[in-house]
Write an enzyme that holds these catalytic residues in place. Structure first.
Site, short mmCIF file in Angstrom:
data_model
loop_
_atom_site.label_atom_id
_atom_site.label_comp_id
_atom_site.label_asym_id
_atom_site.label_seq_id
_atom_site.Cartn_x
_atom_site.Cartn_y
_atom_site.Cartn_z
N ASP A 316 0.82 -1.22 0.00
CA ASP A 316 0.00 0.00 0.00
C ASP A 316 0.86 1.27 0.00
O ASP A 316 2.07 1.23 0.23
CB ASP A 316 -0.90 -0.03 1.25
N GLU A 319 2.30 5.01 -4.23
CA GLU A 319 2.30 5.92 -5.41
C GLU A 319 3.62 6.67 -5.52
O GLU A 319 4.01 6.99 -6.63
CB GLU A 319 1.13 6.91 -5.30
N ASP A 429 -9.23 3.35 -2.27
CA ASP A 429 -10.20 3.84 -1.29
C ASP A 429 -11.48 4.40 -1.91
O ASP A 429 -11.65 5.62 -2.02
CB ASP A 429 -9.54 4.92 -0.42
C1 GLC Z 1 -4.91 3.29 2.67
C2 GLC Z 1 -5.38 2.03 1.96
C3 GLC Z 1 -6.47 1.36 2.77
C4 GLC Z 1 -5.92 1.06 4.16
C5 GLC Z 1 -5.43 2.34 4.83
C6 GLC Z 1 -4.75 2.07 6.16
O1 GLC Z 1 -5.91 4.24 2.70
O2 GLC Z 1 -5.82 2.30 0.67
O3 GLC Z 1 -6.90 0.20 2.14
O4 GLC Z 1 -6.93 0.48 4.95
O5 GLC Z 1 -4.49 2.97 3.98
O6 GLC Z 1 -3.66 1.24 6.01
#
Ligand code: GLC
Length: 716
Positions: A316, A319, A429
């Site tokens: 995650d 980017e 998200d």
């Molecule tokens: C980001 C991710 C999401 C995750 C959050 C906390 O927003 O896209 O899926 O739950 O971070 O880690």
């Protein structure tokens, strides 16, 4: 400009000296050519490719993006962005998928292989013009010709290499939430699935499992004896999937930070010092994933969790997301000081507000760090779209080092074309909005065209609160997406199936059971698509070229046999559909009870109750159906139900393999070929088994044009 021929129908035009992205795996042969087909070129500061579209041309592609399956009318900017508000006006989401297909007067595909910013204006500025603007003049332009969009997609998939295949258990239902705070809560969730008899294969661990948001650490306090816990959960039938973030916390004594600094594995600023930004743990360094050594180093770290029995990860914030840098904060404070005590008007007040808003994910910051590529410093901004891709490649390379023939579950938030060889993606998200079910529906075929077959959205929506009906309708769509994960944000309403009222819980449970029943079909279609360089989700116009099919945006083909028409509106108990030919409709509820009806070609209004999932079987096609179990590994598929809509004949090739290894790449898999042919009042059935040892019986339900069902059992 140099021109290369790749196969019979693909030309690559090389502008300047492009940065090697490794998106394409096939090289070509140089040819003599000094003009570009289809496009007019305009060269100023940036380079622009111009194409005049015919009124009825459709433009497909662009993977993870806003708007329709037909991208006409929009402007899209490929620049991987951590933007959690996917409202219709947004032009950049987390991925950069620069592949489009023009389908109409002329048929061709275009791939801009460039890791920096690329703008696709598809009839936004001027309704008839496709304008592609590439900021930097060093890139490869691929033009792919073909007779149909499907043929063009297939040629494209062929040059970007074979797609990622997760373990078979990853086709099961997966539960996630930011955040289950500790082991106790995770186990409580698992137990509720067991109590409620709802199948589930995996539970995700969001950032709270870590110690102070440090990658590859586990909080001793909240997850004591992690290895034993992972084992215990696996015994209960649940695999745990931890999150890994791109940023590495700056903290003395933290091994990964210290090692990274010592070996020079982090991205650097203009002074050559590790670049500092802030994300969840506060200040972090970014591993230089574009540097081979850093990538291999980081990839090996996954081994720490794999040693505890972990078999899947989600990458995650890659980017990469930047909450702030010192530069951004200082600049905003400076502006705030200047404003202190002043009478701010419309310009100065909103200017100040923007200063603070723009602290996060700021272009200035992306321009102020560098990658070390074979001794040369490359500015991050110029190669921005490759960062998430290479983080995920790092994980995959790490897995291959640790267990070369084992499949791991891996999904990433950010992506670029080519990353599909290493992992799947989730679409980031979204919100618990009805509009986002529809966006999910439209995005799936577009993602498939760009190679991302293992994908899905946060079912139920990430931000905001879902009600029972939205969770039900979203689940009813997601049972068809290869990645089927329910995920929600911290602070929102819980959205596990049992978090809602009895009725919603029970409908979701039936839908999830049906998903497990569909796994023989879903897995077979997925694998055939991967091996044959084809797609799993397609717009209906990929098979039916009539005028209405070309307009349909909310019905999809799933594999070769099915069409679906999801419900994406609140309080709706039906919807309009277009049937390009007669189809067999099964409104699935409890999947062990099956009633069929023939729906004739044309525009129809279909009643669809809250507990019904309409599944259309195309003419002369076959759906194979198995049984559910609490986990994919426990499914007993000794018997398969074969549902055929046979006007005159129908056939199906059922694929299966061990679900765990990469042996399918060496052709080690089984096939059952089923052929059904109508003979007066009966059917001639031919079954060839090529190596399947699990299935002992086929229970055929053959429906003819009049709706008459003929049942037969065949032992194999
Ligand atoms: C980001 C991710 C999401 C995750 C959050 C906390 O927003 O896209 O899926 O739950 O971070 O880690």
């Amino acid at each position: 400009m140099k021109v290369y021929k790749i196969g019979d129908n693909i030309l690559k035009y090389r502008f300047g000296t492009p940065f090697p992205t490794d998106a394409v795996v096939k090289a070509g042969e140089g040819i003599e050519k000094d003009s570009i087909d289809y496009f007019q070129i305009e060269e100023k500061e940036e380079l622009k490719l111009l194409y005049k579209m015919a009124p009825k041309d459709i433009v497909f592609g662009l993977g993870e993006n806003q708007r329709g399956i037909n991208k006409r009318g929009g402007k899209y900017i490929s620049f991987c962005s951590d933007d959690p508000n996917h409202t219709p006006g947004k032009r950049s989401l987390y991925g950069a998928h620069n592949f489009i297909i023009i389908d109409g007067m002329e048929n061709f595909g275009v791939f801009i292989d460039h890791p920096g910013k690329v703008v696709f204006d598809i009839g936004f500025n001027h309704k008839d013009y496709l304008e592609i603007t590439i900021e930097d003049k060093n890139f490869d332009l691929y033009i792919i010709e073909g007779n149909s969009p499907r043929e063009i997609v297939s040629s494209f998939l062929n040059i970007i290499g074979e797609g990622y295949v997760p373990p078979k258990w990853a086709f099961g239902y997966q539960q996630s939430r930011w955040s289950y705070p500790d082991a106790e809560k995770v186990e409580e969730i698992a137990d509720k699935f067991i109590e409620n008899n709802i199948p589930c294969d995996a539970i995700y661990l969001d950032i709270d499992y870590m110690e102070d948001y440090k990658n590859f650490t586990v909080s001793e306090e909240r997850f004591p004896n992690f290895k034993e816990f992972v084992e215990k959960m696996k015994d209960k039938g649940f695999r745990l999937i931890p999150i890994i973030d791109a940023g590495v916390k700056i903290e003395d004594g933290y091994e990964i930070y210290e090692e990274g600094v010592e070996k020079g594995y982090f991205c650097v600023n203009s002074e050559g010092e590790p670049f500092v930004a802030a994300v969840w743990p506060g200040r972090v360094h970014f591993p230089d994933f574009l540097n081979r050594e850093s990538r291999l180093w980081f990839g090996k770290k996954y081994g720490k969790l794999i040693d505890c029995g972990i078999e899947g990860f989600w990458n995650d914030m890659n980017e990469p997301a930047i909450f702030y840098t010192n530069r951004g904060i200082e600049q905003a404070i400076e502006e705030a000081k200047k404003a202190e005590g002043k009478n701010l008007n419309i310009d100065s007040f909103f200017g100040l507000k923007d200063e603070f808003r723009d602290i996060s994910n700021n272009i200035e910051d992306y321009k102020s760090f560098y990658h070390n590529i074979e001794g040369k410093l490359v500015n991050h901004y110029d190669v921005h779209n490759l960062y998430g891709y290479n983080m995920t490649r790092s994980a995959d390379e790490g897995f291959k080092n640790i267990a070369p023939n084992k499949r791991f579950l891996l999904i990433s938030r950010s992506s670029y074309i080519g990353m599909h060889r290493h992992s799947g993606i989730w679409t980031g998200d979204n919100h618990s909005w009805w509009e986002h079910i529809l966006l999910n529906v439209k995005m799936m075929p577009s993602l498939n065209m760009c190679g991302f077959l293992y994908s899905g959205a946060d079912t139920g929506g990430f931000s905001d609160d879902a009600n029972g009906e939205l969770a039900v309708r979203w689940t009813q769509f997601s049972i068809f997406t290869p990645l089927f994960r329910n995920h929600s944000a911290k602070g929102t309403r819980h959205q596990e199936p049992f978090a809602f009222d009895e009725e919603s819980n029970s409908i979701m449970k039936e839908a999830i059971k049906l998903r497990y029943g569909l796994i023989p079909y879903i897995y077979s279609e997925y694998m055939k698509a991967i091996i044959n360089k084809d797609i799993y989700f397609a717009p209906i116009s990929f098979e039916y070229n009539d005028e209405y099919s070309r307009r349909v945006e909310d019905q999809l083909l799933v594999g070769d046999s099915l069409m679906i028409s999801p419900i994406y509106e609140e309080n709706s108990r039906g919807r309009y559909i277009w049937l390009p030919e007669d189809m067999l409709l099964w409104k699935a509820k409890d999947y062990s009870e099956r009633k069929y009806e023939i729906v004739e070609k044309g525009h129809r209004y279909l009643d669809i109750d809250i507990d019904e999932i309409p599944i259309f079987i195309r003419k002369n096609k076959v759906l194979v159906l198995g049984k559910h179990a609490n986990t994919v590994d426990d499914i007993d598929n000794e018997e398969l139900v074969v549902i055929a809509f046979a006007e005159d004949k129908a056939s199906y090739t059922y694929y299966d393999d061990d679900g765990r290894s990469l042996d399918y790449r060496d052709g080690i898999y089984s096939k059952i070929i089923i052929e059904i042919e109508k003979r007066e009042d009966d059917y001639q059935i031919n079954v060839e088994n090529h190596g399947n040892k699990d299935i002992k019986r086929l229970k055929l339900e053959i429906v003819d044009r009049e709706g008459k069902v003929t049942k037969k059992t065949i032992n194999i």
